[in-house]
Motif scaffolding. Structure first.
Motif: not given
Lengths: 347, 314
Positions: B130-131, B90-92, B75-79, B139-140
């Motif tokens: 899926y994500l 979002i993670a929390v 999630i962190a990497t994608v968003y 990550m950038d």
């Protein structure tokens, strides 16, 4: 007592809770088997192609049935092993470690002693079963003697097992390329490879143990009510340890078939067996609380899990959906098989 | 002095002895810089174990923490590009929802927690696959430093990671000892039936405990993801065993009710020292899992309160 039965309508008596729970898994399996061809039919219907329901299905074919059966066999062995444990009301989560260790030791012994079944290397098979029994025995000992709840004792033993397998292989893969051994997969009788018949034989043995031996009945006695079993003079500790040992032997059998299927033994051989086998047992209708169910339920459960896995691929769903679906399925199955009136609280 | 009396002091005595042993064998272990980096390496594990403490404290277990962390790394990497530092939120939230759902399934649907959390773990794994599209994502670097660069700075020589860990420990400690929720946790962990009988809303307490476990696992996943600058559905694999070990060697028994978050801090340090010792003794990394599995069995056997199992150990 008599009052209650007198008031119950005949219809309600026919559709008892027990009866529903008993036959629901088989019903689910049949529905699934008919459902996936329906999706295929629907797809072709939309594209207005010729498609006769079932007859033209890729899913509903002997070839695919064999594929499902092959995928099911190692899982069936592992699931049968854990069935005995769950009937006792305990649980065994050590299968990933045990399967890996058995597979790796089998492969090393097999290659070291000649590398073909016609030489002394056949001794690797009983050796693997022995290793499985020993690991199961230790597992049972830790659980019973140290009084650690079985899910934790076996989870920890599973970690130890995976670590041990990694120690043995150092992360390498060991190839088992003996043609005779691989004939488990390559030689087919009536479209199904030999490993399916081996699994069937083991299923019958497990059924015999479950229904025709004292040990099998003792499993049910322990699961039905441990205090009662203990009070009636049963050596519950011994039954438990023997149960875990027996489970270990079946895990080893699963390891042998898994190696036979892929031709490779490695630390990862045991991966995923834990979740699939527990799911299969529970979905098949063996209650987590013990005392109910048996190996035939497990066969249905394993088939349900593998039909879902296979069917999803056939109708074109991505493979990652399976984990999530199985996760929800196992919750649903436990919920359905729990009699809420008898359970006060769970941890 | 009976064994039962020294039992609560066991964890820190163990830690002290281990530290001394490793220190005597290898004096460079006490080098402050090295020690500091050892401690900050263990921060994600510590945070995960902190959450797990709540689940074990009420007598349950959370086997989904590892998959939860995996999901959050993805999630962190994608968003990260879309929401910047907002991914933390979002993670929390994801951790809270999945944890609370496990708790709901356990309490209201009567599914034992080891099954419900295992199953929810696979749901999380599914979502992670899926994500991520089943690939390892990166990550950038610029975006990462802009949003989370502060996590890895140092103030007066103290790594910020360590500060985060201490703040979270303080929050968890406050929750456990200074709130009614904490008291309720203790009541449920000490004797669930008694807690029900005294009118406590046990279900709500348990659901919250699992939700907290999910939140901490998510935070652990976030820090891990930022640290490794990427996300993958398998990134945090191997954490589950260590998190359980950290809680149990810290002295929170599987049966719940005693111990707590401070114990888990000690437990995590014990895990850290054992790891350092293994490196020093040149025990191969492949053997770690075996060693910790055996440590786990010993820790459970020593800490578990057998009187609570009421004669029957299933």
């Amino acid at each position: 007592m008599t009052d209650i039965t007198a008031q119950t309508a005949p219809r309600a008596r026919w559709l008892t809770r027990e009866r529903i729970i008993k036959w629901a898994p088989l019903l689910v399996l049949i529905v699934l088997v008919l459902l996936f061809p329906f999706f295929e039919w629907l797809e072709d219907f939309r594209e207005s192609k010729e498609h006769l329901y079932l007859a033209d299905s890729r899913f509903f074919s002997i070839r695919n049935a064999a594929r499902i059966a092959i995928a099911s066999t190692p899982a069936l062995m592992v699931a049968i092993g854990v069935t005995f444990i769950i009937i006792m009301g305990s649980i065994d989560l050590s299968m990933e470690g045990t399967v890996s260790v058995c597979a790796v030791i089998f492969a090393f012994a097999f290659i070291g002693w000649g590398g073909t079944l016609t030489s002394w290397a056949w001794l690797a098979i009983p050796l693997a079963l022995l290793v499985g029994a020993v690991l199961g025995f230790i597992n049972g000992l830790v659980h019973v003697r140290l009084k650690i709840p079985s899910f934790m004792a076996s989870l920890a033993m599973g970690f130890v097992g995976t670590g041990f397998a990694l120690l043995l292989t150092g992360g390498d893969r060991i190839r088992v390329e003996d043609d005779l051994f691989r004939s488990l997969l390559t030689v087919r009788w009536f479209n199904f490879p030999i490993m399916c018949y081996v699994a069937l034989a083991m299923l019958l043995i497990a059924w015999f143990i479950q229904s025709r031996t004292t040990l099998g009945r003792n499993f049910y006695a322990v699961g039905g009510g441990e205090e009662l079993a203990h009070a009636s003079g049963l050596n519950v500790s011994r039954v438990r340890i023997m149960g875990f040992t027996l489970a270990g032997i079946f895990f080893a059998m699963g390891a042998l078939l898994a190696v036979g299927r892929i031709g490779i033994a490695e630390t990862a051989t045991g991966n995923n067996f834990m979740f699939i086998s527990i799911t299969a047992v529970v979905v098949g209708g063996t209650a987590l609380w013990g005392g109910i169910g048996g190996v035939w339920n497990t066969l249905v459960g394993v088939l349900i899990v593998n039909v879902i896995n296979n069917g999803m691929v056939v109708i074109g769903l991505p493979s990652y959906v399976q984990d999530g679906v199985l996760g929800l399925l196992v919750i649903a199955a436990v919920v359905l098989s729990t009699d809420r009136k008898t359970v006060s609280f769970v941890k | 002095m009976s064994f039962e009396r020294i039992k609560p002091h066991f964890p820190w005595i163990t830690l002290l002895v281990l530290v001394l042993l490793v220190g005597i064998a290898n004096p460079s272990f006490f080098d402050p810089a090295g020690l500091l980096s050892l401690v900050s390496d263990v921060v994600p594990l510590f945070i995960m174990a902190l959450g797990m403490t709540f689940a074990i404290y009420i007598g349950g277990i959370d086997l989904s923490v590892q998959q939860m962390a995996n999901l959050v790394t993805v999630i962190a990497t994608v968003y990260l590009a879309n929401f910047g530092i907002g991914v933390a939120l979002i993670a929390v939230a994801a951790g809270f929802i999945i944890g609370a759902f496990s708790g709901f399934v356990t309490t209201r649907l009567y599914v034992p927690s080891f099954v419900s959390t295992l199953a929810m773990g696979f749901v999380a794994l599914s979502a992670a696959k899926y994500l991520s599209g089943q690939r390892a994502l990166y990550m950038d670097a610029e975006l990462r430093d802009a949003s989370f660069g502060w996590m890895f700075g140092r103030t007066a020589g103290v790594p910020h990671e360590l500060v985060i860990a201490l703040v979270l420990l303080a929050i968890a400690w406050f929750l456990q000892t200074r709130t009614t929720f904490g008291r309720a946790l203790k009541a449920v962990g000490s004797g669930e039936l008694a807690a029900v009988a005294s009118g406590l809303n046990v279900d709500r307490v348990k659901i919250l405990a699992f939700a907290i476990s999910g939140v901490f696992a998510a935070i652990a996943g976030l820090i891990f993801s930022v640290k490794l600058s990427g996300g993958d559905a398998n990134l945090a694999n191997g954490f589950l065993l260590l998190a359980i070990v950290a809680v149990l060697v810290g002295g929170t028994p599987l049966t719940g009710g005693v111990g707590g978050v401070v114990n888990t801090a000690i437990g995590t340090l014990i895990v850290m020292v054992i790891r350092a010792a293994m490196v020093y003794l040149e025990i191969d990394a492949t053997q770690q899992q075996m060693v910790f599995g055996i440590v786990l069995i010993a820790a459970i056997a020593l800490t578990i309160d057998r009187s609570k199992l009421r004669g029957v150990v299933k």
